[in-house]
Enzyme design. Structure first.
Site, mmCIF file in Angstrom:
data_model
loop_
_atom_site.group_PDB
_atom_site.id
_atom_site.type_symbol
_atom_site.label_atom_id
_atom_site.label_comp_id
_atom_site.label_asym_id
_atom_site.label_seq_id
_atom_site.Cartn_x
_atom_site.Cartn_y
_atom_site.Cartn_z
ATOM 1 N N HIS A 135 67.746 78.040 33.706
ATOM 2 C CA HIS A 135 66.524 78.048 32.910
ATOM 3 C C HIS A 135 66.904 77.914 31.438
ATOM 4 O O HIS A 135 67.797 78.621 30.964
ATOM 5 C CB HIS A 135 65.751 79.363 33.149
ATOM 6 N N ASP A 146 61.410 82.961 37.138
ATOM 7 C CA ASP A 146 62.456 83.066 36.098
ATOM 8 C C ASP A 146 62.816 84.523 35.812
ATOM 9 O O ASP A 146 63.006 84.913 34.654
ATOM 10 C CB ASP A 146 61.971 82.383 34.804
ATOM 11 N N MET A 151 61.207 71.311 39.319
ATOM 12 C CA MET A 151 60.029 71.690 38.531
ATOM 13 C C MET A 151 58.856 72.173 39.388
ATOM 14 O O MET A 151 57.710 72.072 38.981
ATOM 15 C CB MET A 151 59.592 70.510 37.664
ATOM 16 N N ASN A 183 69.191 79.380 39.867
ATOM 17 C CA ASN A 183 68.394 78.490 39.032
ATOM 18 C C ASN A 183 68.951 78.513 37.621
ATOM 19 O O ASN A 183 69.478 79.527 37.169
ATOM 20 C CB ASN A 183 66.935 78.943 39.015
ATOM 21 N N SER A 209 70.170 80.186 30.761
ATOM 22 C CA SER A 209 70.551 81.268 31.674
ATOM 23 C C SER A 209 70.634 80.758 33.101
ATOM 24 O O SER A 209 69.793 79.939 33.505
ATOM 25 C CB SER A 209 69.485 82.385 31.642
HETATM 26 C C1 GRF Z 1 66.136 70.162 31.480
HETATM 27 O O1 GRF Z 1 65.046 70.461 30.620
HETATM 28 C C2 GRF Z 1 66.971 71.385 31.653
HETATM 29 O O2 GRF Z 1 66.923 72.192 30.492
HETATM 30 C C3 GRF Z 1 66.321 72.093 32.796
HETATM 31 O O3 GRF Z 1 65.793 71.084 33.628
HETATM 32 C C4 GRF Z 1 65.562 69.887 32.849
HETATM 33 C C5 GRF Z 1 66.158 68.668 33.486
HETATM 34 O O4 GRF Z 1 67.475 68.929 33.788
HETATM 35 N N1 GRF Z 1 67.282 72.900 33.497
HETATM 36 P P1 GRF Z 1 68.335 67.873 34.675
HETATM 37 O O5 GRF Z 1 68.848 66.823 33.726
HETATM 38 O O6 GRF Z 1 67.392 67.250 35.695
HETATM 39 O O7 GRF Z 1 69.442 68.690 35.284
#
Ligand code: GRF
Length: 192
Positions: A109, A145, A90, A107, A136
């Site tokens: 998304h 993204d 994030m 990545n 994606s």
């Molecule tokens: C989720 O919202 C997923 O859609 C996005 O990242 C968030 C956490 O994913 N890709 P994860 O369980 O840590 O892989």
């Protein structure tokens, strides 16, 4: 090929990637799971699978994005990584860092890119009255993204859906899509 997975939280996508790379015939192997948050639940899951883990806490680099990204880059280079998979990571990564991994960083998304780049993708799809939504996997480029799309999966938006019910449906598809795309990507990279 040596894969590092970057996470910020629970790492459910990371777990699926580890599981798939453990299957025979995969051109890649996981060598590192790195989190920007020492409390990321995915770290324990990776360690339980015997995968090396590392934490580069972005709070140690307040206001020094370059220092944070240089620290990550150092860990990745030290682990001799070939492919970087962002999975629920994030933090936005700057152009210099991304440039050093262009063509080798993926990545996932939670939207049908190019729609809904950025955050709150599920609520935005609901607000727009979309009847279809999804996820994606793309190559990471300096614009957020925005890189070439390697694969997508779609889900229906259903009556009464909330952002949470839609997110759960999308996440299930992420867990199928990401391993599939990484497997294909590693095979093609190995054949280069
Ligand atoms: C989720 O919202 C997923 O859609 C996005 O990242 C968030 C956490 O994913 N890709 P994860 O369980 O840590 O892989």
């Amino acid at each position: 090929l040596r894969v590092a997975i970057l996470i910020s939280g629970g790492g459910s996508n990371m777990v699926r990637l580890l599981e798939d790379m453990a299957e025979p015939g995969h051109a890649a192997e996981p060598v590192l799971v790195l989190a920007n948050d020492p409390t990321a639940g995915g770290l324990a899951k990776a360690a339980a699978q015997g995968i090396a883990t590392s934490v580069v806490d972005h709070r140690d680099f307040k206001g020094d994005r370059a220092g944070f990204e240089a620290a990550i880059d150092k860990v990745l280079r030290k682990a001799d990584v070939d492919i970087v998979c962002l999975a629920g990571f994030m933090r936005i990564l700057g152009a210099d860092f991304v440039g050093g991994w262009e063509g080798r960083m993926l990545n996932i998304h939670p939207s049908l890119l190019p729609k809904y780049k950025g955050l709150h993708t599920h609520q935005r799809a609901l607000d727009a009255g979309d009847t279809e939504h999804g996820c994606s996997v793309h190559l990471v480029t300096p614009a957020l993204d925005d890189g070439p799309i390697l694969g997508q999966a779609t889900v229906p938006v259903q009556e009464g859906d909330t952002a949470d019910t839609l997110a759960a449906r999308v996440l299930k598809e992420e867990h199928q899509l990401y391993p599939k795309v990484l497997r294909e990507f590693a095979t093609s990279l190995k054949a280069e």
